[in-house]
Write an enzyme that holds these catalytic residues in place. Sequence first.
Site, PDB file in Angstrom:
ATOM      1  N   SER A  69      30.407  45.036  37.978  1.00  0.00           N
ATOM      2  CA  SER A  69      30.577  43.618  38.311  1.00  0.00           C
ATOM      3  C   SER A  69      30.090  42.747  37.156  1.00  0.00           C
ATOM      4  O   SER A  69      29.164  43.123  36.420  1.00  0.00           O
ATOM      5  CB  SER A  69      29.743  43.331  39.562  1.00  0.00           C
ATOM      6  OG  SER A  69      29.553  41.955  39.721  1.00  0.00           O
ATOM      7  N   TYR A 110      21.591  44.013  44.712  1.00  0.00           N
ATOM      8  CA  TYR A 110      22.982  44.480  44.570  1.00  0.00           C
ATOM      9  C   TYR A 110      23.346  44.592  43.089  1.00  0.00           C
ATOM     10  O   TYR A 110      23.833  45.619  42.622  1.00  0.00           O
ATOM     11  CB  TYR A 110      23.944  43.513  45.289  1.00  0.00           C
ATOM     12  CG  TYR A 110      25.378  43.676  44.831  1.00  0.00           C
ATOM     13  CD1 TYR A 110      26.124  44.779  45.202  1.00  0.00           C
ATOM     14  CD2 TYR A 110      25.976  42.730  43.977  1.00  0.00           C
ATOM     15  CE1 TYR A 110      27.432  44.946  44.752  1.00  0.00           C
ATOM     16  CE2 TYR A 110      27.272  42.883  43.531  1.00  0.00           C
ATOM     17  CZ  TYR A 110      27.996  43.993  43.922  1.00  0.00           C
ATOM     18  OH  TYR A 110      29.276  44.162  43.456  1.00  0.00           O
ATOM     19  N   LYS A 160      24.240  47.946  40.338  1.00  0.00           N
ATOM     20  CA  LYS A 160      25.379  48.084  39.408  1.00  0.00           C
ATOM     21  C   LYS A 160      24.878  48.342  37.991  1.00  0.00           C
ATOM     22  O   LYS A 160      25.406  49.192  37.270  1.00  0.00           O
ATOM     23  CB  LYS A 160      26.245  46.817  39.435  1.00  0.00           C
ATOM     24  CG  LYS A 160      26.938  46.567  40.748  1.00  0.00           C
ATOM     25  CD  LYS A 160      27.983  47.621  41.032  1.00  0.00           C
ATOM     26  CE  LYS A 160      28.607  47.490  42.397  1.00  0.00           C
ATOM     27  NZ  LYS A 160      29.409  48.638  42.808  1.00  0.00           N
TER      28      LYS A 160
HETATM   29  P1  NAD Z   1      34.583  46.885  50.553  1.00  0.00           P
HETATM   30  O1  NAD Z   1      33.320  46.790  51.329  1.00  0.00           O
HETATM   31  O2  NAD Z   1      35.789  46.230  51.102  1.00  0.00           O
HETATM   32  O3  NAD Z   1      34.929  48.421  50.263  1.00  0.00           O
HETATM   33  C1  NAD Z   1      33.956  49.402  50.113  1.00  0.00           C
HETATM   34  C2  NAD Z   1      34.375  50.585  50.983  1.00  0.00           C
HETATM   35  O4  NAD Z   1      33.403  51.634  50.805  1.00  0.00           O
HETATM   36  C3  NAD Z   1      34.422  50.259  52.473  1.00  0.00           C
HETATM   37  O5  NAD Z   1      35.637  50.718  53.002  1.00  0.00           O
HETATM   38  C4  NAD Z   1      33.225  51.008  53.054  1.00  0.00           C
HETATM   39  O6  NAD Z   1      33.479  51.444  54.375  1.00  0.00           O
HETATM   40  C5  NAD Z   1      33.074  52.157  52.075  1.00  0.00           C
HETATM   41  N1  NAD Z   1      31.721  52.698  51.944  1.00  0.00           N
HETATM   42  C6  NAD Z   1      30.559  52.040  51.700  1.00  0.00           C
HETATM   43  N2  NAD Z   1      29.538  52.913  51.584  1.00  0.00           N
HETATM   44  C7  NAD Z   1      30.071  54.160  51.755  1.00  0.00           C
HETATM   45  C8  NAD Z   1      29.541  55.468  51.742  1.00  0.00           C
HETATM   46  N3  NAD Z   1      28.240  55.704  51.549  1.00  0.00           N
HETATM   47  N4  NAD Z   1      30.388  56.520  51.943  1.00  0.00           N
HETATM   48  C9  NAD Z   1      31.696  56.311  52.160  1.00  0.00           C
HETATM   49  N5  NAD Z   1      32.259  55.097  52.183  1.00  0.00           N
HETATM   50  C10 NAD Z   1      31.453  54.031  51.975  1.00  0.00           C
HETATM   51  O7  NAD Z   1      34.251  46.340  49.096  1.00  0.00           O
HETATM   52  P2  NAD Z   1      35.250  45.960  47.911  1.00  0.00           P
HETATM   53  O8  NAD Z   1      35.256  44.486  47.766  1.00  0.00           O
HETATM   54  O9  NAD Z   1      36.523  46.702  48.053  1.00  0.00           O
HETATM   55  O10 NAD Z   1      34.415  46.520  46.680  1.00  0.00           O
HETATM   56  C11 NAD Z   1      34.615  47.815  46.168  1.00  0.00           C
HETATM   57  C12 NAD Z   1      33.623  48.080  45.068  1.00  0.00           C
HETATM   58  O11 NAD Z   1      33.752  47.085  44.063  1.00  0.00           O
HETATM   59  C13 NAD Z   1      32.161  48.022  45.525  1.00  0.00           C
HETATM   60  O12 NAD Z   1      31.442  49.013  44.848  1.00  0.00           O
HETATM   61  C14 NAD Z   1      31.719  46.642  45.097  1.00  0.00           C
HETATM   62  O13 NAD Z   1      30.345  46.571  44.866  1.00  0.00           O
HETATM   63  C15 NAD Z   1      32.509  46.470  43.805  1.00  0.00           C
HETATM   64  N6  NAD Z   1      32.701  45.060  43.456  1.00  0.00           N
HETATM   65  C16 NAD Z   1      33.272  44.219  44.365  1.00  0.00           C
HETATM   66  C17 NAD Z   1      33.440  42.877  44.055  1.00  0.00           C
HETATM   67  C18 NAD Z   1      34.048  41.937  45.063  1.00  0.00           C
HETATM   68  O14 NAD Z   1      33.908  40.731  44.900  1.00  0.00           O
HETATM   69  N7  NAD Z   1      34.744  42.395  46.092  1.00  0.00           N
HETATM   70  C19 NAD Z   1      33.046  42.388  42.810  1.00  0.00           C
HETATM   71  C20 NAD Z   1      32.483  43.277  41.888  1.00  0.00           C
HETATM   72  C21 NAD Z   1      32.319  44.621  42.232  1.00  0.00           C
HETATM   73  C1  UD1 Z   2      29.598  36.561  44.074  1.00  0.00           C
HETATM   74  C2  UD1 Z   2      28.388  37.420  43.865  1.00  0.00           C
HETATM   75  C3  UD1 Z   2      28.605  38.342  42.687  1.00  0.00           C
HETATM   76  C4  UD1 Z   2      29.878  39.138  42.854  1.00  0.00           C
HETATM   77  C5  UD1 Z   2      31.017  38.162  43.031  1.00  0.00           C
HETATM   78  C6  UD1 Z   2      32.324  38.876  43.203  1.00  0.00           C
HETATM   79  C7  UD1 Z   2      26.631  35.916  44.652  1.00  0.00           C
HETATM   80  C8  UD1 Z   2      25.427  35.111  44.271  1.00  0.00           C
HETATM   81  N1  UD1 Z   2      27.247  36.569  43.652  1.00  0.00           N
HETATM   82  O1  UD1 Z   2      29.760  35.725  42.966  1.00  0.00           O
HETATM   83  O2  UD1 Z   2      27.523  39.233  42.570  1.00  0.00           O
HETATM   84  O3  UD1 Z   2      30.110  39.956  41.738  1.00  0.00           O
HETATM   85  O4  UD1 Z   2      30.747  37.360  44.201  1.00  0.00           O
HETATM   86  O5  UD1 Z   2      33.236  38.185  43.935  1.00  0.00           O
HETATM   87  O6  UD1 Z   2      27.014  36.006  45.818  1.00  0.00           O
HETATM   88  N2  UD1 Z   2      30.946  28.429  46.797  1.00  0.00           N
HETATM   89  C9  UD1 Z   2      30.931  27.237  47.517  1.00  0.00           C
HETATM   90  N3  UD1 Z   2      30.899  27.317  48.873  1.00  0.00           N
HETATM   91  C10 UD1 Z   2      30.892  28.513  49.553  1.00  0.00           C
HETATM   92  C11 UD1 Z   2      30.900  29.708  48.810  1.00  0.00           C
HETATM   93  C12 UD1 Z   2      30.928  29.618  47.423  1.00  0.00           C
HETATM   94  O7  UD1 Z   2      30.946  26.146  46.952  1.00  0.00           O
HETATM   95  O8  UD1 Z   2      30.835  28.495  50.795  1.00  0.00           O
HETATM   96  C13 UD1 Z   2      31.015  28.359  45.314  1.00  0.00           C
HETATM   97  C14 UD1 Z   2      29.848  29.014  44.596  1.00  0.00           C
HETATM   98  O9  UD1 Z   2      28.799  28.101  44.408  1.00  0.00           O
HETATM   99  C15 UD1 Z   2      30.525  29.453  43.296  1.00  0.00           C
HETATM  100  C16 UD1 Z   2      31.967  29.760  43.708  1.00  0.00           C
HETATM  101  O10 UD1 Z   2      32.173  29.063  44.930  1.00  0.00           O
HETATM  102  O11 UD1 Z   2      30.537  28.389  42.384  1.00  0.00           O
HETATM  103  C17 UD1 Z   2      32.239  31.246  43.920  1.00  0.00           C
HETATM  104  O12 UD1 Z   2      31.285  31.754  44.837  1.00  0.00           O
HETATM  105  P1  UD1 Z   2      31.408  33.228  45.455  1.00  0.00           P
HETATM  106  O13 UD1 Z   2      32.780  33.437  45.978  1.00  0.00           O
HETATM  107  O14 UD1 Z   2      30.279  33.407  46.425  1.00  0.00           O
HETATM  108  O15 UD1 Z   2      31.252  34.195  44.213  1.00  0.00           O
HETATM  109  P2  UD1 Z   2      30.093  34.231  43.093  1.00  0.00           P
HETATM  110  O16 UD1 Z   2      28.890  33.521  43.557  1.00  0.00           O
HETATM  111  O17 UD1 Z   2      30.703  33.835  41.807  1.00  0.00           O
END
Ligand code: NAD
Ligand code: UD1
Length: 336
Positions: free
Chosen positions: A124, A149, A153
Amino acid sequence: MKILVTGGLGFIGSHTVVELLENNYEVIIVDNLYNSKIDVLDKIKKITGKETKFYQDDVCNKMALEKIFKENKIDSVIHFAGYKAVGESCSKPLMYYHNNLMSTINLLEVMKENNVKNFIFSSSATIYGNPGTSKYVEEMGRGKTTNPYGTTKSMIEQILEDLYNSDNEWSISILRYFNPIGAHSSGLIGESPNGIPNNLMPYILKVASKQLEVLNVFGNDYPTPDGTGVRDYIHVVDLAKGHVSALNKIVKSGAGVYVYNLGSGKGVSVLELVNTFERVNGVKVNYRIADRRPGDLAEYYADPSKALKELGWKTEKTVEDMCRDSWNFMKNNINE
Ligand code: NAD
Ligand code: UD1
């Protein structure tokens, strides 16, 4: 080629499975359904017309992983399984360290035992910490993370580098995602967070669908063009395609640790996203200006040029596409 996808029924995992199947990879999913639903499996089949082998197991359970590797000749692993809620990670740090670290270490151990050494990891942009600049470049390296979190990572990135240094047969890709939103254009798969969402797009969707009354815009006094926070939003389908490109790269280029930002390179403010959502979908999103959210940075976005140069990957979809596809998914799934 057989790819094991952990967390493959989740938001990013399910979209990546679709792209893998459409590129003729064979896919095996392991997911414990902690944050996903089993019907996603049928939806993946509906979209692609292809079957996916599924194991409902916890990646922290080493015996379960050993069985999966025994039953399938796996070539590469894409590891999405993990917990991802920043706020929850502050109140339940042990749960986050346990799940995110143990799942990864178990997986790497079982891979090593089975001589499978191609690995792609979901990292991330949060690992950059607060580097004092808005455009994040891979070479800047990891900064001081601000929540458990993010620390998981950062620690896993370090573990992967140490692993490669100990055995340079590993071929590892670390993908640093920016802000994934959007959904598959079929409206069948997307993100459905439980409870009241923390992230911006899921919150907009709840307000637009009248499940929540008003969006709090966290601060309008940042040093950004309209004063609201700026992020790099990336369509989840573009992000999924980035994984296929990274997989092709590690298989072709062989051993190494390859780190890429996956973002669009373009900053979009909170109000720009809200306005675009209203315009393309013809719906109102009630909002009010609220205090800044502690811990938020004013502005950051990816420098995605390394991914373009080395993977031939760049984002194709627009912010309009992200808003349209997110809303389409919401409308299709509102009663589920
Ligand atoms: P998500 O929660 O939708 O998907 C994660 C999946 O992993 C889920 O289906 C959950 O049931 C499964 N899971 C969790 N722990 C498990 C375990 N111990 N064994 C088996 N299954 C397990 O999340 P996502 O948004 O699809 O994110 C996927 C990956 O990307 C995560 O590692 C997350 O940290 C990373 N990531 C996500 C974002 C984001 O904004 N969505 C941003 C940066 C990184
Ligand atoms: C969040 C996570 C980050 C993760 C990323 C991936 C936090 C602090 N960080 O980032 O670790 O990798 O998601 O998607 O949660 N905002 C509003 N109102 C809301 C929600 C958000 O104004 O109700 C604003 C926030 O201030 C920010 C932007 O929208 O400026 C995006 O916010 P968000 O979607 O929560 O993502 P990040 O904070 O960038």
